[in-house]
Scaffold this active site. Structure first.
Site, mmCIF file in Angstrom:
data_model
loop_
_atom_site.group_PDB
_atom_site.id
_atom_site.type_symbol
_atom_site.label_atom_id
_atom_site.label_comp_id
_atom_site.label_asym_id
_atom_site.label_seq_id
_atom_site.Cartn_x
_atom_site.Cartn_y
_atom_site.Cartn_z
ATOM 1 N N LYS A 42 0.789 -1.185 0.022
ATOM 2 C CA LYS A 42 0.129 -0.138 -0.076
ATOM 3 C C LYS A 42 0.801 1.180 0.019
ATOM 4 C CE LYS A 42 -4.208 -2.053 2.018
ATOM 5 N NZ LYS A 42 -5.123 -2.011 3.108
ATOM 6 N N TYR A 77 -10.657 -10.655 9.908
ATOM 7 C CA TYR A 77 -11.845 -11.664 9.881
ATOM 8 C C TYR A 77 -11.333 -12.813 9.543
ATOM 9 C CZ TYR A 77 -10.499 -10.190 5.160
ATOM 10 O OH TYR A 77 -9.597 -9.741 3.878
#
Ligand code: NDP
Length: 279
Positions: free
Chosen positions: A65, A219
């Site tokens: 990123k 998650y």
């Protein structure tokens, strides 16, 4: 057919190709979206090759990123503030870098979880890329207070200094976990990678206000250590970051295609898969 990709390392377990295929089906858009593994030292080259082969845009994930931020020739305001890019759009002249992680989190909280943050007290854990990406969108929801707590206090203070001009009426504080003291929060958002390493965070047991939400950006199939701790400690609601993943994807899709897909059915399909793999 317009081509898009997720570029990262690793990428093989990503839900993004499934999510974008469902968005495309739903909105009747002819496009392809695939996961692309780039070598750790080969991100710029992977982007150049994909663009030269006709790629129209890409999502970027760990660990690229920051490189995507440097590679973009034009940055949106929220990407500049985040200091990181998770969405690239290729035009004839430019590589436009954006960051949809923050709006993804805010939409998951406000829409999917009916937990708007305006006038609430929020604790954000972590000061890495994810925390940085969500800080500005979180401040824009105008919480009464936002405390940023991180293991390394210096990093929390750096973020505090960077975002202080954007706090508006929100009481904004930063420190280490020990600085949380006896304060109570309506929402505690875990943006650390502690859960990835199966580690707990040393937080006071008294941190949750009545009806508080405990939210882990991570998650997986079951509870993360943070979610398990929140369950024991009495948080009223406990949630993982799958909704954030789907919402950030919906925002990227809207940027690329000029139309917003309905994220709810796609999130519900992923929840079904998640439950099946947990059994
Ligand atoms: P970074 O590596 O940039 O930052 C890691 C952060 O976690 C730092 O603040 C670090 O503290 C802290 N940390 C690491 N280990 C521990 C520990 N054992 N105890 C306490 N704090 C710890 O990671 P990212 O910010 O990119 O990612 C953070 C999490 O967010 C990951 O789990 C990632 O999967 C998730 N994420 C989820 C998204 C979604 O769509 N659901 C989107 C983006 C991220 P220190 O500064 O002291 O090192």
């Amino acid at each position: 057919m317009d081509c898009y990709a997720l570029i990262g390392h690793p990428v093989e377990h990503s839900h993004s190709p499934f999510i974008h295929a469902e968005f495309a089906r739903q909105t009747r858009q002819a496009l392809s979206y695939r996961a692309m593994l780039a070598p750790l030292d080969g991100f710029p080259n992977a982007v150049r090759m994909f663009r030269a082969a006709g790629g129209r845009g890409a999502n970027v994930t760990v660990p690229f990123k920051l490189e995507a931020y440097s590679l973009a020739t034009c940055l949106t305001e929220r990407a500049k503030l985040a200091g990181a890019v998770n969405t690239l759009t290729f035009t004839d002249e430019a590589i436009v870098g954006d960051n949809t992680d923050g709006i993804g989190l805010v939409r998951d909280l406000a829409i999917n979880l009916s937990c708007p943050l305006a006038a609430r007290h929020v604790l954000l854990l972590g000061a890495g890329g994810a925390a940085r990406g969500v800080l500005f969108p979180l401040l824009q929801t105008r919480p009464a207070s936002l405390m940023l707590a991180n293991r390394s206090i210096g990093r929390a203070r750096e973020l505090h200094a960077a975002f202080a001009p954007h706090v508006g009426q929100t009481a904004f504080a930063a420190g280490g976990f020990q600085d949380i003291g006896g304060r109570k929060f309506d929402a505690v958002i875990n943006a650390t990678s502690a859960s990835l390493a199966n580690e707990s965070i040393p937080l006071p047991d008294s941190v949750f206000a009545p009806d508080a939400l405990a939210y882990d950006m991570m998650y997986g199939a079951g509870d993360t250590p943070f979610m398990a701790w929140a369950r024991k400690t009495g948080a009223a609601r406990i949630q993982d970051g799958l909704g954030m993943l789907v919402e950030q994807a919906a925002e990227s899709f809207a940027l690329w295609r000029g139309m917003r897909p309905d994220s709810a059915p796609v999130l519900s399909m992923l929840r079904g898969k998640q439950q099946a793999s947990h059994r």
